[in-house]
Structure formats: structure tokens, C-alpha cells
Scaffold this motif. Sequence first.
Motif, PDB file in Angstrom:
ATOM      1  N   ASP A  86       0.867  -1.181   0.000  1.00  0.00           N
ATOM      2  CA  ASP A  86       0.000   0.000   0.000  1.00  0.00           C
ATOM      3  C   ASP A  86       0.904   1.231   0.000  1.00  0.00           C
ATOM      4  O   ASP A  86       1.539   1.554   1.006  1.00  0.00           O
ATOM      5  CB  ASP A  86      -0.900  -0.013   1.247  1.00  0.00           C
ATOM      6  N   LYS A  87       0.973   1.907  -1.124  1.00  0.00           N
ATOM      7  CA  LYS A  87       1.862   3.059  -1.280  1.00  0.00           C
ATOM      8  C   LYS A  87       1.589   4.147  -0.255  1.00  0.00           C
ATOM      9  O   LYS A  87       2.506   4.853   0.190  1.00  0.00           O
ATOM     10  CB  LYS A  87       1.723   3.620  -2.699  1.00  0.00           C
ATOM     11  N   SER A  88       0.341   4.291   0.153  1.00  0.00           N
ATOM     12  CA  SER A  88      -0.033   5.373   1.069  1.00  0.00           C
ATOM     13  C   SER A  88       0.586   5.218   2.453  1.00  0.00           C
ATOM     14  O   SER A  88       0.622   6.174   3.239  1.00  0.00           O
ATOM     15  CB  SER A  88      -1.551   5.455   1.203  1.00  0.00           C
ATOM     16  N   LEU A  89       1.089   4.027   2.769  1.00  0.00           N
ATOM     17  CA  LEU A  89       1.653   3.798   4.099  1.00  0.00           C
ATOM     18  C   LEU A  89       3.084   4.319   4.232  1.00  0.00           C
ATOM     19  O   LEU A  89       3.565   4.529   5.345  1.00  0.00           O
ATOM     20  CB  LEU A  89       1.631   2.303   4.431  1.00  0.00           C
ATOM     21  N   TYR A  90       3.768   4.532   3.130  1.00  0.00           N
ATOM     22  CA  TYR A  90       5.168   4.954   3.213  1.00  0.00           C
ATOM     23  C   TYR A  90       5.345   6.275   3.949  1.00  0.00           C
ATOM     24  O   TYR A  90       6.204   6.408   4.812  1.00  0.00           O
ATOM     25  CB  TYR A  90       5.766   5.094   1.811  1.00  0.00           C
ATOM     26  N   GLY A  91       4.550   7.268   3.589  1.00  0.00           N
ATOM     27  CA  GLY A  91       4.770   8.597   4.134  1.00  0.00           C
ATOM     28  C   GLY A  91       5.990   9.239   3.504  1.00  0.00           C
ATOM     29  O   GLY A  91       6.407   8.867   2.399  1.00  0.00           O
ATOM     30  N   ALA A  93       9.828  10.372   2.574  1.00  0.00           N
ATOM     31  CA  ALA A  93      11.057   9.611   2.362  1.00  0.00           C
ATOM     32  C   ALA A  93      12.097   9.964   3.423  1.00  0.00           C
ATOM     33  O   ALA A  93      11.893  10.843   4.262  1.00  0.00           O
ATOM     34  CB  ALA A  93      11.603   9.902   0.962  1.00  0.00           C
ATOM     35  N   HIS A  94      13.209   9.241   3.375  1.00  0.00           N
ATOM     36  CA  HIS A  94      14.409   9.523   4.162  1.00  0.00           C
ATOM     37  C   HIS A  94      14.177   9.335   5.673  1.00  0.00           C
ATOM     38  O   HIS A  94      13.854   8.245   6.106  1.00  0.00           O
ATOM     39  CB  HIS A  94      14.948  10.902   3.827  1.00  0.00           C
ATOM     40  N   ALA A  95      14.338  10.372   6.479  1.00  0.00           N
ATOM     41  CA  ALA A  95      14.352  10.211   7.936  1.00  0.00           C
ATOM     42  C   ALA A  95      13.054   9.606   8.474  1.00  0.00           C
ATOM     43  O   ALA A  95      13.081   8.834   9.441  1.00  0.00           O
ATOM     44  CB  ALA A  95      14.621  11.556   8.603  1.00  0.00           C
ATOM     45  N   TRP A  96      11.922   9.933   7.863  1.00  0.00           N
ATOM     46  CA  TRP A  96      10.651   9.396   8.349  1.00  0.00           C
ATOM     47  C   TRP A  96      10.617   7.872   8.248  1.00  0.00           C
ATOM     48  O   TRP A  96       9.961   7.202   9.064  1.00  0.00           O
ATOM     49  CB  TRP A  96       9.481   9.999   7.578  1.00  0.00           C
ATOM     50  N   GLN A  97      11.321   7.319   7.312  1.00  0.00           N
ATOM     51  CA  GLN A  97      11.350   5.863   7.176  1.00  0.00           C
ATOM     52  C   GLN A  97      11.988   5.211   8.403  1.00  0.00           C
ATOM     53  O   GLN A  97      11.622   4.091   8.791  1.00  0.00           O
ATOM     54  CB  GLN A  97      12.093   5.460   5.907  1.00  0.00           C
ATOM     55  N   TYR A  98      12.924   5.908   9.032  1.00  0.00           N
ATOM     56  CA  TYR A  98      13.513   5.392  10.263  1.00  0.00           C
ATOM     57  C   TYR A  98      12.523   5.463  11.421  1.00  0.00           C
ATOM     58  O   TYR A  98      12.515   4.586  12.299  1.00  0.00           O
ATOM     59  CB  TYR A  98      14.796   6.145  10.613  1.00  0.00           C
ATOM     60  N   THR A  99      11.688   6.486  11.425  1.00  0.00           N
ATOM     61  CA  THR A  99      10.653   6.560  12.457  1.00  0.00           C
ATOM     62  C   THR A  99       9.755   5.332  12.378  1.00  0.00           C
ATOM     63  O   THR A  99       9.421   4.710  13.399  1.00  0.00           O
ATOM     64  CB  THR A  99       9.814   7.838  12.289  1.00  0.00           C
TER      65      THR A  99
END
Length: 292
Positions: A86-91, A93-99
Motif C-alpha cells: 500500500d503506497k499510502s503507508l510509506y509517508g 522519504a528519508h528520515a521518516w522511514q527510520y521513524t
Amino acid sequence: MLNENSFYGAAIPMSDADYLAAAKIINIGPAELQTVTMVETNGSPFLADKRPDILFEAHVFGRNTGHKYNNVTDPHGKPISSNSWDKSLYGAAHAWQYTRLYTAMKCDPVAAVYSASFGAFQILGSEYKDAGFASLEDFVAAMAHSAGDHLKAFCNYLKARHLDDELRGHEWAAFAKGFNGPAYAQNQYDTKMANQYRQLAAKWATKRSNESAATPYRGEVTNPGFENDRKIVASVQAALSTIPGIGEGIKVDGWMGPKTAAAINAFEIQNGLSPMGRIDTVLLSTLGISVQ
């Protein structure tokens, strides 16, 4: 044990020396490796804080944990686990992915890191063995250390997934399909690689010409006519076939095939040349082959 501090490292950027070092792993020219790097990556593979860029895959985390954390959400209220992509779950890019990764690590740290794709070539943590590492911790440490380590991991991954022949043979569509999936044509990965390779081949050919100023030949270093001349190809094959550990299995038939290209690469590496896997004046001179 992996924790939030495990992802910080030296974050050393890529250099031409990294391409030459990685080329030795799979006997592929540096132009081919740089081609894929230029097409597949977007800017630095590291964040400003020296963590490797990642993408956390909720559907992979769901699969790795039997979907028992589908009700857990990140600080923005988005699930960190899902039944399907589900693409909408990514939010962001970059630092947020670590969150999102850290949220998942509170549930299952290993499954969480397995579910993130790392670095320049976005290799999943679960694929650390294919990337040439003995442990997940070693993989993460390498991803944090340098882009050169990303490149080496990518080469090992290509060998494990049997995609090195396609890249070596410049079969861009077949390579893109294997690496990017069946929808590769939508993003024109194969066309982009073909175009990028033409530019980078010229760059590395120029670099190659500077490596052997003593070559007795003049004119262009790379000459497509060499590989179309069966007598020249046969001469190269005959010379390589006498070299232990390099020329076994080569047919002296005058046809420039993948076994001949691989032997050329191995010979070039052995003799301190930038591996190109093609017949040029530097190769002919080093082999002691004279052409008119």
C-alpha cells in the motif's frame, strides 16, 4: 543486538576506486556498474546524519511477522504492518522511514530490519546473505559505512540472483526485468541504462587509455572493429587460453562471447588494468598481440 544507534556510520561516498574494486567481484566492467548506480539511485545513499537511506516495507513486515502487528501504527497513525503493498503507508522519504522502522523494531527488531531496504541499491535486510554478509548486523554496519560497501553488496546480490550475465552482456531489458520487476518498462529502466552506458563507456575508455601510455598503437583506444575481426578475437582467445586460472574452457573460434569477455576481465584485473571485458589497444598491447 541491533538498536537505533546501529544505523549510524562513516557514510563514505562513492569513488571511481570503488567501481574498480567491485568489478573484481563479478568480472564486470566499471562502466556497467556505474551505469546501474546512476540509473537506480537518486542522489546520495546516505542521509545528512550519516544513516543509510532506507525504505520501510509494511507489507514485508506483515509477512515476516504473520500480520500480528497490523494494528500497530506509527506517530502519524499509519499502520507499520499490512496484508498487501500500500503506497499510502510509506509517508515521507528519508528520515521518516527510520521513524517507521524504529516503531516496528519495538515489536520485533529482526523482522523490522528484514523489512527495510537499504542503501544505493535498496537491498532488503532479509537478503543480507545474498549480499555477501554472514549476519544481519554485519550487513547494517556495512550499509552505514560506505557507498563502496553498497556496491560490493550489490555485486554479490547480482551473483546470487544470476543477473550478472545480463549486465555483463548489456542485455538491459533482461537485467531491468530481473532487478526492477516486470513493470520495468513503465519507468524505461532499460532505455535509461542503455543511454547512460554509452556515456560512461566513453569515460572509462578515456581513463583506460591513460593507464598504458606505452601502448604502441595510436588512434582510438576502443575500436569496435576489433571484436568484429575474427582473427583478432581468435588471437586474444589463443593468448588467454594459455594463462592458468583464466583461459580454461575458452574456444579459439573468433567469436566474442561471454566466456571470452569474462576471461578478458580476469586478465585485466590480474594485470592491474581497469576491467572492461572488451578488446582494445591496451589489452592487445598487454597480451603482446600486434595488429596492423
